[in-house]
Design a protein around this motif. Structure first.
Motif, mmCIF file in Angstrom:
data_model
loop_
_atom_site.group_PDB
_atom_site.id
_atom_site.type_symbol
_atom_site.label_atom_id
_atom_site.label_comp_id
_atom_site.label_asym_id
_atom_site.label_seq_id
_atom_site.Cartn_x
_atom_site.Cartn_y
_atom_site.Cartn_z
ATOM 1 N N UNK A 219 0.786 -1.215 0.000
ATOM 2 C CA UNK A 219 0.000 0.000 0.000
ATOM 3 C C UNK A 219 0.826 1.276 0.000
ATOM 4 N N UNK A 220 2.153 1.156 0.205
ATOM 5 C CA UNK A 220 3.027 2.328 0.238
ATOM 6 C C UNK A 220 3.879 2.465 -1.026
ATOM 7 N N UNK A 221 3.682 1.566 -1.995
ATOM 8 C CA UNK A 221 4.495 1.631 -3.209
ATOM 9 C C UNK A 221 3.756 2.445 -4.263
ATOM 10 N N UNK A 222 4.403 3.522 -4.729
ATOM 11 C CA UNK A 222 3.843 4.302 -5.828
ATOM 12 C C UNK A 222 4.291 3.722 -7.163
ATOM 13 N N UNK B 67 5.154 7.751 4.831
ATOM 14 C CA UNK B 67 4.526 7.133 5.987
ATOM 15 C C UNK B 67 4.952 5.706 6.258
ATOM 16 N N UNK B 68 5.738 5.101 5.384
ATOM 17 C CA UNK B 68 6.158 3.720 5.617
ATOM 18 C C UNK B 68 7.270 3.695 6.663
ATOM 19 N N UNK B 69 7.076 2.911 7.698
ATOM 20 C CA UNK B 69 8.011 2.838 8.816
ATOM 21 C C UNK B 69 8.956 1.651 8.644
ATOM 22 N N UNK B 70 10.254 1.915 8.832
ATOM 23 C CA UNK B 70 11.266 0.852 8.731
ATOM 24 C C UNK B 70 12.028 0.762 10.043
ATOM 25 N N UNK B 71 12.583 -0.428 10.276
ATOM 26 C CA UNK B 71 13.355 -0.673 11.492
ATOM 27 C C UNK B 71 14.773 -1.071 11.121
ATOM 28 N N UNK B 72 15.709 -0.620 11.924
ATOM 29 C CA UNK B 72 17.123 -0.881 11.652
ATOM 30 C C UNK B 72 17.484 -2.328 11.932
ATOM 31 N N UNK B 73 18.573 -2.749 11.306
ATOM 32 C CA UNK B 73 19.094 -4.090 11.494
ATOM 33 C C UNK B 73 20.618 -4.004 11.481
ATOM 34 N N UNK B 74 21.240 -4.741 12.365
ATOM 35 C CA UNK B 74 22.693 -4.693 12.471
ATOM 36 C C UNK B 74 23.346 -5.242 11.216
ATOM 37 N N UNK B 75 24.505 -4.684 10.848
ATOM 38 C CA UNK B 75 25.249 -5.161 9.683
ATOM 39 C C UNK B 75 25.666 -6.616 9.845
ATOM 40 N N UNK B 76 25.778 -7.066 11.073
ATOM 41 C CA UNK B 76 26.229 -8.446 11.315
ATOM 42 C C UNK B 76 25.074 -9.390 11.629
ATOM 43 N N UNK C 263 -1.767 -4.662 -10.947
ATOM 44 C CA UNK C 263 -2.635 -3.862 -11.821
ATOM 45 C C UNK C 263 -2.806 -2.487 -11.203
ATOM 46 N N UNK C 264 -2.447 -1.457 -11.969
ATOM 47 C CA UNK C 264 -2.524 -0.079 -11.514
ATOM 48 C C UNK C 264 -1.799 0.107 -10.186
ATOM 49 N N UNK C 265 -0.570 -0.434 -10.142
ATOM 50 C CA UNK C 265 0.322 -0.309 -8.984
ATOM 51 C C UNK C 265 -0.263 -0.905 -7.705
ATOM 52 N N UNK C 266 -1.099 -1.910 -7.857
ATOM 53 C CA UNK C 266 -1.636 -2.611 -6.704
ATOM 54 C C UNK C 266 -1.605 -4.115 -6.965
ATOM 55 N N UNK C 267 -1.395 -4.876 -5.896
ATOM 56 C CA UNK C 267 -1.431 -6.331 -6.016
ATOM 57 C C UNK C 267 -2.865 -6.756 -6.278
ATOM 58 N N UNK C 268 -3.054 -7.614 -7.264
ATOM 59 C CA UNK C 268 -4.413 -7.975 -7.690
ATOM 60 C C UNK C 268 -5.166 -8.715 -6.601
#
Length: 491
Positions: free
Chosen positions: A161-164, A225-234, A372-377
């Motif tokens: 829902x956050x992908x244009x 508005x899409x929220x992401x969380x960090x992850x360690x490089x290791x 379809x139209x930038x949405x999962x069918x």
């Protein structure tokens, strides 16, 4: 009574013409083998003959339609059987890939085959019958699907829902790992990405206020508005932090059945409208009068030739046959404005009888899913074939065992979905066979009825022709003999 030579001659000529015309008429019937060759032969019979001919012609056209429908459906059947076989092979691949003893290199080998099978699925979705795409709805002159890119997240966070848009291309799945927490479109967010399954990495930053994720040749534009969380490089545990897989999918570019477009012919450009309901053809709405909050309107279902007038509404909803049309505000309406509901019709149907139609094509997104139209069918897991296979390719290329196991479960749903589509095609094929047999019987009956009226009895006709030949020759002989007789012969 004295009979003059002129009277004799006139009588002989009349009898000669009559005998000749009867002989010619019988000769025509013998040549055509038809009892009725023109309306004057049998006026009532000719009316029935024309009715039977019209009926036989209609039945012949229905049979041609059935032959066309069989061609489309047989090809659809064969195509989806191949799709089913590919999905079975992909299930075998996912079963191997989900095994914990496989190495990354072994999963890479499986990924090559899976990606090729994905491309073959796209080719099958663009199957053509006589140069017409069978899965593109009414847009038969273009491919139903094109290969594209889409995202998968390790979190159940509605990333779709956050992908244009996702632009660019890549021959392998791009794995994205976020290094700082944040909200896209608000915070500056650091990330890294890998184009070779995690062997090598490149870093990047989404600037504060920006919504664009740059991944080399690929660019992902998010909605804010899409929220992401960090992850360690290791930390390579995919259950922690936010990970993204940019992997293959297919984009549907055919038309659909359920959408209804409203064309506006209004003075106020701020007017917007939406149609709700079932519309099987275009419908016009015309604003006739606005008095206070009461709007008087007319509607037409035949392109404006005839109007149903005197309809009123006190709000923003216009009730019409098949449903309703809603505008954003009464204030945006002006007398004389028109709204045209234009339903998108994706089904191609052929008539197989006077009261029956059969759909011969398919709406590709309902069969294969995709985007379809930038949405999962389809939101349900597994029903979207292209998304299921695309995720499998992505997980194989990034050595993600748990993701492969999830794709394996979804492939079962994909196989069930394709089986249901095959059952639908098979049911229509059986219906066509029954209709074809019925039409054959009806055609035979109509031809028999036509033959009883139109066709001549050959044996009887030959007898009549022989008798008329004798009569004709007798008229010639007797006429010539009588014309030679004279009183002089007795002097």
């Amino acid at each position: 009574m004295r009979v003059s030579q002129r009277d004799l001659f006139t009588s002989f000529i009349n009898q000669f013409h009559y005998s000749t015309s009867k002989l010619v008429e019988l000769n025509k019937k013998a040549a055509s083998q038809k009892e009725v060759n023109k309306p004057s032969d049998n006026p009532i019979g000719m009316t029935r003959i024309l009715d039977y001919r019209d009926s036989i012609a209609a039945l012949a056209q229905y049979k041609k339609n059935i032959d066309t429908a069989k061609g489309w459906l047989n090809l659809s059947d064969e195509t989806l059987m191949q799709v089913n076989n590919i999905l079975i092979r992909l299930k075998e691949i996912s079963e191997q890939g989900a095994t914990g003893t496989l190495t990354k290199e072994q999963r890479d080998g499986l990924a090559y085959e899976a990606r090729q099978l994905f491309s073959q699925l796209v080719n099958l979705s663009n199957t053509e019958y006589e140069g017409k795409s069978i899965f593109a709805g009414h847009k038969v002159n273009e491919d139903a699907f094109v290969e594209g890119l889409w995202l998968t997240s390790n979190k159940n966070d509605n990333v779709d829902g956050f992908i244009d848009t996702i632009s660019g291309n890549s021959s392998k799945t791009v794995l994205v790992q976020f290094l700082t927490d944040g909200v896209i479109g608000t915070n500056a967010i650091n990330y890294r990405y890998s184009e070779d399954g995690g062997d090598t990495w490149q870093t990047g930053t989404i600037a504060a206020g920006s919504t664009t994720l740059n991944l080399g040749d690929i660019q992902v534009d998010f909605a804010a508005g899409y929220t992401v969380q960090a992850n360690s490089l290791t930390d390579y545990n995919d259950d922690s932090g936010t990970w993204l897989w940019v992997r293959p999918t297919a984009i549907y570019q055919g038309d659909v059945e359920e959408e209804k477009v409203v064309d506006l012919y209004a003075q106020n450009t701020a007017l917007t409208a939406q149609a709700y309901g079932n519309f099987d053809k275009n419908l016009n709405i015309r604003i006739d009068d606005i008095t206070g909050t009461t709007i008087t309107y007319s509607y037409s279902t035949d392109g404006g030739n005839n109007w149903t007038t005197g309809n009123t509404t006190d709000n923003t909803t216009f009730l019409v046959p098949g449903g309703r049309v809603e505008v954003n505000s009464q204030a945006n309406l002006t007398v004389g404005d028109q709204l045209i509901v234009r339903p998108e019709m994706a089904k191609i149907e052929v008539e197989i009888s006077a009261s029956e139609k059969v759909q011969i094509n398919h709406v590709g997104k309902d069969v294969f899913g995709g985007i379809y139209q930038n949405k999962v069918v389809f939101s349900g897991a597994g029903k979207n074939v292209f998304e299921t296979v695309g995720k499998l390719v992505g997980f194989l290329e990034t050595n993600n065992q748990s993701g492969i196991q999830e794709a394996l479960e979804n492939l079962n749903d994909s196989l069930n979905h394709i089986s249901n589509q095959l059952a639908s095609i098979g049911a229509r094929e059986n219906r066509l066979e029954v209709a074809d047999n019925i039409l054959s019987g009806l055609s035979i009956n109509e031809k028999e009825r036509l033959s009883k009226i139109e066709d001549a009895d050959v044996a009887e006709l030959m007898t009549q022709l022989a008798n008329q030949q004798i009569i004709y020759e007798s008229v010639l002989k007797s006429s010539s003999m009588i014309m030679r007789m004279s009183l002089v012969n007795y002097i």
